[in-house]
Write a protein that holds these residues in place. Structure first.
Motif, mmCIF file in Angstrom:
data_model
loop_
_atom_site.group_PDB
_atom_site.id
_atom_site.type_symbol
_atom_site.label_atom_id
_atom_site.label_comp_id
_atom_site.label_asym_id
_atom_site.label_seq_id
_atom_site.Cartn_x
_atom_site.Cartn_y
_atom_site.Cartn_z
ATOM 1 N N GLY A 171 0.789 -1.216 0.000
ATOM 2 C CA GLY A 171 0.000 0.000 0.000
ATOM 3 C C GLY A 171 0.825 1.273 0.000
ATOM 4 N N LEU A 172 2.072 1.175 -0.446
ATOM 5 C CA LEU A 172 2.967 2.332 -0.483
ATOM 6 C C LEU A 172 2.988 2.949 -1.869
ATOM 7 N N LYS A 173 3.298 4.240 -1.923
ATOM 8 C CA LYS A 173 3.506 4.901 -3.199
ATOM 9 C C LYS A 173 4.835 4.459 -3.808
ATOM 10 N N PRO A 174 4.963 4.538 -5.124
ATOM 11 C CA PRO A 174 6.265 4.241 -5.733
ATOM 12 C C PRO A 174 7.308 5.277 -5.321
ATOM 13 N N PHE A 175 8.553 4.842 -5.216
ATOM 14 C CA PHE A 175 9.635 5.816 -5.127
ATOM 15 C C PHE A 175 9.796 6.480 -6.490
ATOM 16 N N THR A 176 10.441 7.639 -6.509
ATOM 17 C CA THR A 176 10.781 8.297 -7.771
ATOM 18 C C THR A 176 12.051 7.677 -8.328
ATOM 19 N N VAL A 177 12.047 7.324 -9.605
ATOM 20 C CA VAL A 177 13.219 6.751 -10.259
ATOM 21 C C VAL A 177 13.943 7.870 -10.999
ATOM 22 N N LEU A 178 15.183 8.123 -10.585
ATOM 23 C CA LEU A 178 15.950 9.256 -11.110
ATOM 24 C C LEU A 178 17.158 8.735 -11.883
ATOM 25 N N CYS A 179 16.999 8.612 -13.202
ATOM 26 C CA CYS A 179 18.093 8.140 -14.054
ATOM 27 C C CYS A 179 19.090 9.272 -14.281
ATOM 28 N N CYS A 180 20.363 8.983 -14.058
ATOM 29 C CA CYS A 180 21.423 9.973 -14.278
ATOM 30 C C CYS A 180 22.414 9.496 -15.331
ATOM 31 N N ASP A 181 21.969 8.600 -16.211
ATOM 32 C CA ASP A 181 22.809 8.087 -17.290
ATOM 33 C C ASP A 181 22.494 8.785 -18.604
ATOM 34 N N ASN A 182 23.394 8.599 -19.571
ATOM 35 C CA ASN A 182 23.301 9.277 -20.867
ATOM 36 C C ASN A 182 22.371 8.530 -21.822
ATOM 37 N N LEU A 183 21.088 8.493 -21.477
ATOM 38 C CA LEU A 183 20.081 7.943 -22.375
ATOM 39 C C LEU A 183 19.269 9.092 -22.958
ATOM 40 N N PRO A 184 18.881 9.005 -24.217
ATOM 41 C CA PRO A 184 18.001 10.048 -24.762
ATOM 42 C C PRO A 184 16.673 10.038 -24.015
ATOM 43 N N SER A 185 16.182 11.229 -23.639
ATOM 44 C CA SER A 185 14.935 11.327 -22.859
ATOM 45 C C SER A 185 14.964 10.312 -21.731
ATOM 46 N N ASN A 186 16.006 10.406 -20.899
ATOM 47 C CA ASN A 186 16.289 9.288 -19.996
ATOM 48 C C ASN A 186 15.130 8.946 -19.064
ATOM 49 N N GLY A 187 14.385 9.952 -18.576
ATOM 50 C CA GLY A 187 13.254 9.645 -17.718
ATOM 51 C C GLY A 187 12.182 8.865 -18.450
ATOM 52 N N ALA A 188 11.800 9.348 -19.634
ATOM 53 C CA ALA A 188 10.772 8.663 -20.418
ATOM 54 C C ALA A 188 11.239 7.280 -20.847
ATOM 55 N N THR A 189 12.517 7.151 -21.205
ATOM 56 C CA THR A 189 13.047 5.858 -21.615
ATOM 57 C C THR A 189 12.987 4.852 -20.476
ATOM 58 N N VAL A 190 13.409 5.280 -19.286
ATOM 59 C CA VAL A 190 13.404 4.358 -18.144
ATOM 60 C C VAL A 190 11.974 3.979 -17.767
ATOM 61 N N LYS A 191 11.050 4.937 -17.800
ATOM 62 C CA LYS A 191 9.660 4.578 -17.485
ATOM 63 C C LYS A 191 9.114 3.587 -18.503
ATOM 64 N N ARG A 192 9.438 3.792 -19.772
ATOM 65 C CA ARG A 192 8.975 2.862 -20.815
ATOM 66 C C ARG A 192 9.536 1.463 -20.571
ATOM 67 N N VAL A 193 10.822 1.381 -20.235
ATOM 68 C CA VAL A 193 11.457 0.083 -19.969
ATOM 69 C C VAL A 193 10.822 -0.591 -18.758
ATOM 70 N N LEU A 194 10.660 0.158 -17.671
ATOM 71 C CA LEU A 194 10.119 -0.432 -16.437
ATOM 72 C C LEU A 194 8.652 -0.829 -16.605
ATOM 73 N N THR A 195 7.885 0.008 -17.281
ATOM 74 C CA THR A 195 6.471 -0.308 -17.460
ATOM 75 C C THR A 195 6.285 -1.544 -18.317
ATOM 76 N N ARG A 196 7.093 -1.650 -19.368
ATOM 77 C CA ARG A 196 6.991 -2.846 -20.219
ATOM 78 C C ARG A 196 7.427 -4.093 -19.454
ATOM 79 N N PHE A 197 8.521 -3.985 -18.709
ATOM 80 C CA PHE A 197 8.978 -5.129 -17.912
ATOM 81 C C PHE A 197 7.875 -5.544 -16.945
ATOM 82 N N ALA A 198 7.273 -4.572 -16.253
ATOM 83 C CA ALA A 198 6.222 -4.884 -15.290
ATOM 84 C C ALA A 198 5.005 -5.505 -15.969
#
Length: 484
Positions: A171-198
């Motif tokens: 029943g907890l909220k998600p933590f914020t995922v803060l990507c600090c790597d050199n990916l294009p649109s790194n936040g959107a990319t990581v969310k896309r990867v995590l959402t698809r994996f999930a």
């Protein structure tokens, strides 16, 4: 370390009681870059009294950082190097370092702890198990296949999704995922990867992450070379104490962050972080001007026997090459009102030339299959869309191909470090030293170049031409011919 009281007065140190700090951040990929950048900003915030934002570091692979830092209570030295005498600062923001393969449950328990509100990452581009050409999850990646069926994960996406699933169940909220790597649109990319994996694991979990998970984009900039034994000896001598793993860095640093933290964040702006609505223009600027130039210098420099970036940019012809690359990349950037791009580009050349850093060309040349798509390949694609010649980016790409094929120009073998190394070596071997065949074979790696660029003769012919020059004339002579 033995005692802070024994440090010279010139060494800055934490002004807070570390025993009163509680963790609010878990950082995956506790390497030198994080310890020279984000951990320093958090150290500032702890000094300012924000005591609930300590860092728990985690390595997903090696115990080396844990073995060095935990006996020192997580303390380490930041050595800032330039033409001036070095400056030393003791950083205290990391309270513990975990090693995921040794105890996966310990890391998962930390990630699921409600006190953890941010999980930041510097796991390099390859750590996200994604397809660099599309930015999507690589569902055939061996770690992805493992983590979708095994009880305990081993990849960064696997750990994050498992921890988020546990938080959802509690029943907890998600933590914020803060990507600090050199990916294009790194936040959107990581969310896309995590959402698809999930979603592959549990469609309901995937929908929850799509709705609830915050992944702000970031742009992080500081040149941080690998620490050498000589660096350790110099720092320990300056401190009068042994530091098993200090970090070296240039004076410059920049951190631009999309301000989207539903579960809270430290007062980052008070420490010089730029909080913005849209990171994309800054990210594009860094990827194409700094990182694209870095890769080009690394490949051309290494091939011609230049050990460091300072050595490479000290060669007039290579300095002119990256200056031309920056000019050609500038037309592909998004507007940055009020930002002095000319001053930024000039500062990059000065930063590259910093002889005190000893940033090795071989280090930057690693993982080229992951780095090229958002850097040189993206520049090429955008220039062609605008009807412009591909320009110097094609030389940088050809230099990568020449590097992959080895050996260097002195006949020495090249230690190729890349997640696609076996495939790239096989393709190079199959070309038999023929530059046209080599270019065609490597351009056929769709994960790097996509399907569009190899089919465009404006790109493929230019890369092949430069590769032939590199194989017959050498890096510096070819560079001279390219820049005229």
């Amino acid at each position: 370390m033995q005692t802070l009281a024994a440090l010279p007065a010139t060494v800055a140190r934490p002004a807070y009681d570390r025993a009163r700090i509680t963790p609010g951040i878990v950082h995956l990929g506790i390497g030198a870059f994080h310890r020279a950048h984000q951990a320093v900003v958090i150290d500032d915030r702890l000094n300012a009294g924000e005591t609930s934002w300590g860092i728990i570091g985690a390595s997903l692979r090696s115990p080396d950082t844990r073995d060095a830092l935990n006996p020192q209570d997580g303390l380490y030295t930041l050595a800032v190097r330039s033409a001036a005498p070095p400056q030393y600062r003791l950083i205290g923001s990391i309270s513990d370092v975990l090693v995921a393969p040794e105890d996966p449950e310990a890391l998962l328990a930390r990630l699921a702890d409600p006190a953890i509100r941010i999980v930041s990452l510097t796991v390099t581009e390859k750590g996200y198990c994604h397809d660099p050409a599309t930015g999507s999850l690589n569902e055939d990646h061996p770690d992805v296949r493992h983590d979708l069926t095994a009880a305990l994960p081993r990849s960064a996406p696997g750990y994050l999704v498992e921890a988020l699933a546990r938080r959802r169940k509690a029943g907890l909220k998600p933590f914020t995922v803060l990507c600090c790597d050199n990916l294009p649109s790194n936040g959107a990319t990581v969310k896309r990867v995590l959402t698809r994996f999930a979603t592959l694991r549990d469609p309901d979990l995937g929908r929850w992450l799509a709705d609830e998970l915050a992944c702000p984009s970031t742009m992080v900039d500081r040149i941080v070379p690998a620490t050498t034994d000589e660096d350790r000896a110099q720092v320990s001598q300056a401190l009068g104490l042994i530091d098993a793993w200090p970090v070296m860095a240039e004076p410059f640093w920049q951190w631009v962050v999309e301000d989207h933290f539903p579960t809270g964040r430290p007062d980052l702006a008070a420490s010089g972080v730029e909080l913005v609505k849209d990171v994309a223009p800054f990210e594009l600027m860094k990827l194409r001007l700094l990182n694209g130039s870095h890769s080009t210098l690394a490949y051309l420099g290494y091939l011609s026997g230049r050990e460091t970036i300072a050595d490479a940019v000290g060669r007039d012809v290579l300095r002119k090459v990256v200056s031309r690359l920056m000019e050609e990349a500038t037309v592909t950037l998004k507007p940055l009102p009020g930002f002095d791009l000319d001053a930024y580009k000039a500062s990059l050349l000065n930063r590259f030339a910093n002889p005190a850093l000893r940033h090795r060309t071989w280090q930057i040349a690693m993982d080229g299959s992951q780095k090229l798509p958002p850097r040189l390949v993206a520049i090429s694609r955008d220039r062609l869309v605008r009807g412009l010649p591909v320009g110097v980016a094609a030389l940088g790409i050809a230099a990568w191909m020449r590097y992959v094929a080895g050996p260097d120009e002195a006949g020495r073998p090249i230690d190729l470090r890349d997640p696609m190394a076996d495939r790239l070596k096989a393709l190079a071997a199959g070309a038999g030293g023929d530059p046209a065949k080599l270019a065609k074979a490597l351009l056929g790696v769709e994960a790097i170049f996509g399907a569009d660029l190899p089919a465009d003769p404006r790109f493929s012919a230019e890369v092949a031409r430069h590769l032939a020059g590199l194989m017959t004339q050498g890096a510096e002579r070819t560079a001279e011919m390219v820049i005229g």
